[in-house]
Write a protein that holds these residues in place. Structure first.
Motif, mmCIF file in Angstrom:
data_model
loop_
_atom_site.group_PDB
_atom_site.id
_atom_site.type_symbol
_atom_site.label_atom_id
_atom_site.label_comp_id
_atom_site.label_asym_id
_atom_site.label_seq_id
_atom_site.Cartn_x
_atom_site.Cartn_y
_atom_site.Cartn_z
ATOM 1 N N LEU A 259 61.277 8.626 42.619
ATOM 2 C CA LEU A 259 60.626 9.740 41.934
ATOM 3 C C LEU A 259 60.898 11.075 42.614
ATOM 4 N N ASP A 260 60.733 12.158 41.817
ATOM 5 C CA ASP A 260 60.704 13.516 42.346
ATOM 6 C C ASP A 260 59.231 13.841 42.631
ATOM 7 N N THR A 261 58.762 13.473 43.825
ATOM 8 C CA THR A 261 57.333 13.540 44.119
ATOM 9 C C THR A 261 56.749 14.951 44.112
ATOM 10 N N PRO A 262 57.424 15.992 44.636
ATOM 11 C CA PRO A 262 56.793 17.316 44.640
ATOM 12 C C PRO A 262 56.358 17.789 43.252
ATOM 13 N N ALA A 263 57.222 17.614 42.262
ATOM 14 C CA ALA A 263 56.871 18.051 40.908
ATOM 15 C C ALA A 263 55.695 17.246 40.362
ATOM 16 N N LEU A 264 55.677 15.942 40.639
ATOM 17 C CA LEU A 264 54.586 15.097 40.161
ATOM 18 C C LEU A 264 53.261 15.481 40.814
ATOM 19 N N ALA A 265 53.277 15.685 42.136
ATOM 20 C CA ALA A 265 52.043 16.010 42.844
ATOM 21 C C ALA A 265 51.432 17.304 42.323
ATOM 22 N N ALA A 266 52.260 18.301 42.037
ATOM 23 C CA ALA A 266 51.756 19.557 41.492
ATOM 24 C C ALA A 266 51.097 19.333 40.134
ATOM 25 N N LYS A 267 51.697 18.475 39.321
ATOM 26 C CA LYS A 267 51.139 18.181 38.002
ATOM 27 C C LYS A 267 49.814 17.444 38.123
ATOM 28 N N TRP A 268 49.727 16.477 39.042
ATOM 29 C CA TRP A 268 48.479 15.737 39.246
ATOM 30 C C TRP A 268 47.329 16.688 39.588
ATOM 31 N N ILE A 269 47.589 17.598 40.514
ATOM 32 C CA ILE A 269 46.541 18.531 40.949
ATOM 33 C C ILE A 269 46.152 19.465 39.810
ATOM 34 N N GLN A 270 47.127 19.947 39.064
ATOM 35 C CA GLN A 270 46.847 20.816 37.927
ATOM 36 C C GLN A 270 45.936 20.120 36.917
ATOM 37 N N LEU A 271 46.252 18.866 36.592
ATOM 38 C CA LEU A 271 45.452 18.131 35.610
ATOM 39 C C LEU A 271 44.032 17.893 36.114
ATOM 40 N N LEU B 41 40.238 7.762 34.715
ATOM 41 C CA LEU B 41 39.986 8.900 33.838
ATOM 42 C C LEU B 41 41.285 9.427 33.230
ATOM 43 N N MET B 42 42.335 9.519 34.062
ATOM 44 C CA MET B 42 43.614 10.054 33.606
ATOM 45 C C MET B 42 44.758 9.339 34.305
ATOM 46 N N SER B 43 45.935 9.468 33.708
ATOM 47 C CA SER B 43 47.164 9.071 34.389
ATOM 48 C C SER B 43 48.269 10.016 33.964
ATOM 49 N N TYR B 44 49.170 10.257 34.901
ATOM 50 C CA TYR B 44 50.373 11.030 34.571
ATOM 51 C C TYR B 44 51.508 10.498 35.432
ATOM 52 N N GLY B 45 52.558 10.056 34.784
ATOM 53 C CA GLY B 45 53.695 9.533 35.526
ATOM 54 C C GLY B 45 54.747 9.002 34.582
ATOM 55 N N PRO B 46 55.773 8.376 35.134
ATOM 56 C CA PRO B 46 56.848 7.849 34.285
ATOM 57 C C PRO B 46 56.353 6.713 33.409
ATOM 58 N N SER B 47 56.914 6.641 32.220
ATOM 59 C CA SER B 47 56.609 5.537 31.314
ATOM 60 C C SER B 47 57.282 4.278 31.857
ATOM 61 N N GLN B 48 56.477 3.326 32.323
ATOM 62 C CA GLN B 48 57.043 2.123 32.937
ATOM 63 C C GLN B 48 57.931 1.343 31.971
ATOM 64 N N LYS B 49 57.514 1.244 30.721
ATOM 65 C CA LYS B 49 58.298 0.440 29.764
ATOM 66 C C LYS B 49 59.643 1.085 29.457
ATOM 67 N N ASP B 50 59.764 2.406 29.674
ATOM 68 C CA ASP B 50 61.043 3.081 29.462
ATOM 69 C C ASP B 50 61.864 3.169 30.747
#
Length: 322
Positions: A140-152, A255-264
């Motif tokens: 994964l590209d973790t920096p971009a994901l972590a920023a999105k998690w905090i924003q949400l 409550l929430m999830s944000y990340g790659p679609s595992q099935k894809d």
């Protein structure tokens, strides 16, 4: 035979060469190594199983599966066992399994499903485009994901005081360190909540409930999905909103999830292993980054936490669980 006829035959063979190559029989076996489970109902196993069966592989014959059953010290032994049984490519799930495999062999191709590790920083690969050694796979590209998690989390909980990163030490520090740096750059107060899948979650999560409004962002790690319900029940009991990188966790109560679609995303590991068995080199196959992400909101959990989901989050959600 006339020269014209020879030329015609050559052209016909060339035209059908892709089909002939695709029809070649499978050469070799895929190994599958998970640190916790090979339960067919586990999301990772079931998604990969559908793909290897689609490609013609059969468990027990051309796919050999092994699990550490939650005992990481067993992983190197299991890698050696799979190699001795003739696998030509090893799908290793999670940072522990990938580290164990890379520590045992520098020749057997390893296809990682590692959502916790920076593969360049840890020396697993030389570059994303050309890994160069015997390791490739999904990272994964973790920096971009972590920023999105905090924003949400901030949007969902406007009165948020801090974020607790729920982290399994067995996963290594790569993802945690990146998430902490991102939070610091965004001016967010953080804490680290160390846990294992066998912890007493009600006791553990009661230690961070209190006057500060805390949101829990659960980082990637092995064996999270089977304990998601227990984790989120304890979090809800302590009035703690939760976010996971896995869609399956939101479907089980987060409550929430944000990340790659595992099935894809995850089936691409099987496709990489298949390409290796058909003659390509792991070091020549670029690391696969996810191209599709999913955002899921669980309204049942929001109601249990007395949270009103902002309309913009409902509109942007790929799935809303009523």
């Amino acid at each position: 035979m006339k020269r014209r006829d020879l030329l015609l035959i050559s052209l016909l063979v060339a035209a059908h060469r892709p089909q002939l190559l695709q029809a070649q029989p499978i050469k070799g076996k895929i190994g599958y190594l998970h640190p916790v489970t090979t339960d067919p109902n586990h999301i990772t196993f079931s998604v990969l199983q559908r793909e290897w069966r689609r490609l013609g592989y059969v468990e027990g014959e051309t796919v050999l599966t092994r699990s550490g059953e939650g005992e990481p010290q067993r992983l190197p032994e299991l890698v050696r066992d799979l190699i001795s049984n003739g696998i030509g490519a090893l799908i290793a799930v999670g940072a522990q399994a990938v580290r164990a495999a890379a520590g045992v062999t520098s020749s057997t191709p390893i296809v990682a499903i590692d959502l916790e590790t920076d593969p360049i920083q840890t020396g697993l690969i030389r570059s994303v485009a050309r890994p160069g050694g015997n390791v490739t796979g999904l990272f994964l590209d973790t920096p971009a994901l972590a920023a999105k998690w905090i924003q949400l989390m901030r949007e969902m909980v406007p009165a948020l005081d801090r974020v607790a990163f729920a982290w399994q030490p067995s996963a290594g520090r790569s993802q945690l360190d990146v998430a902490l740096r991102v939070a610091e750059n965004l001016g967010v107060e953080t804490m680290v909540l160390e846990f294992s899948v066998n912890d007493d979650f009600p006791r553990l999560l009661s230690t961070i409930s209190g006057p500060k409004r805390t949101g829990i962002i659960q980082l990637s790690g092995p064996g999270i999905t089977p304990v998601a319900e227990k984790f989120v029940a304890a979090a809800t009991q302590n009035n703690l909103p939760t976010l996971s990188f896995l869609g399956e966790a939101a479907r089980r109560g987060f409550l929430m999830s944000y990340g790659p679609s595992q099935k894809d995303y995850f089936p691409r590991a099987v496709q990489l292993a298949d390409r290796i068995l058909r003659g390509e080199k792991a070091g020549d196959l670029p690391v696969e980054r996810p191209s599709k992400f999913e955002f899921i909101v669980n309204l049942r959990t929001a109601r249990a936490l007395n949270l009103t989901v902002p309309p913009n989050l409902l509109i942007s959600a790929d799935e809303v669980i009523e």
